[in-house]
Design a protein around this motif. Structure first.
Motif, PDB file in Angstrom:
ATOM      1  N   CYS A 124       0.848  -1.190   0.000  1.00  0.00           N
ATOM      2  CA  CYS A 124       0.000   0.000   0.000  1.00  0.00           C
ATOM      3  C   CYS A 124       0.885   1.242   0.000  1.00  0.00           C
ATOM      4  CB  CYS A 124      -0.922   0.014   1.218  1.00  0.00           C
ATOM      5  SG  CYS A 124      -1.844   1.575   1.330  1.00  0.00           S
ATOM      6  N   CYS A 176       0.030   3.468   3.174  1.00  0.00           N
ATOM      7  CA  CYS A 176       0.608   2.904   4.405  1.00  0.00           C
ATOM      8  C   CYS A 176       2.137   2.900   4.300  1.00  0.00           C
ATOM      9  CB  CYS A 176       0.103   1.484   4.642  1.00  0.00           C
ATOM     10  SG  CYS A 176      -1.644   1.397   5.071  1.00  0.00           S
ATOM     11  N   CYS A 184      -4.754  -2.189   6.798  1.00  0.00           N
ATOM     12  CA  CYS A 184      -4.819  -1.016   5.925  1.00  0.00           C
ATOM     13  C   CYS A 184      -6.287  -0.662   5.692  1.00  0.00           C
ATOM     14  CB  CYS A 184      -4.114  -1.359   4.613  1.00  0.00           C
ATOM     15  SG  CYS A 184      -4.538  -0.311   3.213  1.00  0.00           S
ATOM     16  N   PRO A 185      -6.649   0.617   5.878  1.00  0.00           N
ATOM     17  CA  PRO A 185      -8.073   0.973   5.730  1.00  0.00           C
ATOM     18  C   PRO A 185      -8.536   0.896   4.272  1.00  0.00           C
ATOM     19  CG  PRO A 185      -6.753   2.939   6.085  1.00  0.00           C
ATOM     20  CD  PRO A 185      -5.817   1.768   6.237  1.00  0.00           C
ATOM     21  N   HIS A 207      -7.787   3.209   1.264  1.00  0.00           N
ATOM     22  CA  HIS A 207      -6.529   3.142   0.506  1.00  0.00           C
ATOM     23  C   HIS A 207      -6.633   2.210  -0.708  1.00  0.00           C
ATOM     24  CE1 HIS A 207      -3.938   4.168   4.332  1.00  0.00           C
ATOM     25  NE2 HIS A 207      -4.831   5.093   4.054  1.00  0.00           N
TER      26      HIS A 207
HETATM   27 ZN    ZN Z   1      -2.934   1.361   3.276  1.00  0.00          ZN
END
Ligand code: ZN
Length: 387
Positions: free
Chosen positions: A323, A326, A335-336, A339
């Motif tokens: 990501c 991140c 990770c949300p 993203h």
């Molecule tokens: Zn992320």
């Protein structure tokens, strides 16, 4: 403390010393069963206890129970058939003892014939692989090996020769090594690929929660486009030597064919690693899957519906990716979702395609130090893959 072998005892059917010499001599007069490389590897796996509690190749009764219920007649969970297949009706009968020969005509072991039977291969494929399509590489291999089968207990008289012999350890050896290192908990990592960043993320996760990490790549037959075993092992050797605490890692190969049976193979892989002494086993997204044959999380869910629990603890891990927000490898759990657009999948296919196109895969996908090993692997690749 150590985890018990599956079924309670480590099967040991390797014959040595005078008994071995006597049987090798006697076996010359036995009816002969020829075995291909995959079957010989599994004969060895049975004999050293890697497939405990199996003591031989499955009889019809065993195959049917495993296919239908994922159980052996003794009540232990087992998810894949282990077969001695033949193209022609075998010229042996129940009650006879047969000599098992390799393709060069050398006697490798003996089989006490308990059952000779014909398989309904498409029906078996549907039960075990969830498809009877020969596009599936595991099903294709099942079909290629013929519709007849011989079941019965085996004894190994000679270890079959293969190019990666030096990488293989027996369950007794790994158990001894884990004990010697004082490891109470060992997390096993299955792979059929050289390590990329997502694999490394999972392995480091394993190192955080257990005393030791057991990296155990499959060295048997694989798909044409998978990397060859030598490349996988060389890449791992380099990763472990340069980036891992070496005294907390054991690297050895498991010489058996990939079946690509997805969830069923995840269970099989877990049982085998328990036999090697692992207390924990990592199951990632689409474990042992191929193409779009399996739901990516079927290999997680199957452990919740087993007919009996396994002694080995399953660590289920979701999709792992790079990501950009991140700033590293992350997972759906770390990770949300916002993203999502900035995530890049880390797959060996992408890395391989870049290498084949003469490009250098970015360091977010694979450590630059490993790229050279993979390049060499692609150039001289694949001495033991499906032609
Ligand atoms: Zn992320």
């Amino acid at each position: 403390m150590s985890v018990e072998p599956h079924g309670g005892k480590l099967v040991q059917r390797v014959v040595v010393g005078e008994e071995q010499q006597r049987l090798l001599k006697e076996a010359k007069a036995f009816p002969i069963l020829s075995a291909d490389e995959d079957t010989l590897l599994d004969l060895e796996n049975i004999a050293v206890g890697a497939f405990s509690p199996l003591e031989g190749f499955m009889t019809r009764e065993e195959v049917e129970r495993v296919a239908a219920e994922m159980l052996l007649p003794g009540g232990e969970v087992f998810s894949l058939p282990v077969l001695f297949q033949q193209h022609e009706p075998p010229r042996v009968a129940p009650g006879e003892v047969a000599a098992v020969q390799d393709e060069q005509g050398q006697i490798v072991g003996i089989l006490e014939v308990q059952d000779v039977y014909r398989l309904d291969l498409p029906a078996l494929a549907r039960q075990v692989y969830g498809t009877d399509s020969a596009v599936h590489p595991g099903v294709d291999l099942l079909y290629q090996k013929g519709p007849y089968a011989v079941g019965g207990t085996v004894q190994l008289l000679r270890f079959p020769t293969h190019p990666y012999r030096r990488w293989v350890m027996t369950p007794a050896q790994t158990r001894g090594l884990f004990a010697q290192r004082g490891w109470q908990t060992v997390v096993a990592f299955q792979t059929r690929n050289p390590p990329h960043r997502a694999h490394e993320y999972l392995q480091r996760l394993g190192l955080e929660i257990a005393d030791g990490l057991f990296i155990h790549p499959i060295l048997g037959r694989k798909k044409e486009d998978d990397f060859d075993s030598e490349t996988i092992l060389r890449a791992y050797q380099l990763l472990v030597a340069r980036f891992y605490p070496q005294d907390r890692v054991v690297l050895a190969g498991l010489a058996t064919a990939m079946r690509y049976a997805g969830p069923r193979e995840a269970v099989f892989h877990a049982i085998v690693r328990q036999n090697f002494g692992a207390t924990h086993f990592i199951v990632g997204r689409d474990h042992a899957g191929v193409g779009n044959f399996y739901d990516p999380y079927a290999a997680h869910r199957i452990f919740d519906i087993l007919p009996a629990p396994l002694a080995i603890t399953i660590i289920k891990v979701g999709a792992v990716f790079h990501c950009a927000v991140c700033g590293g490898i992350a997972s759906e759990r770390t990770c949300p979702e916002i993203h999502a657009m900035r995530r890049a999948s880390v797959s060996m296919r992408t890395i391989r395609d870049l290498l084949r196109a003469g490009k250098t895969p970015p360091p977010e996908l694979i450590r630059p130090e490993l790229v050279g090993v993979l390049q060499k692997g692609l150039e001289g690749s694949a001495n033991e893959v499906i032609p």
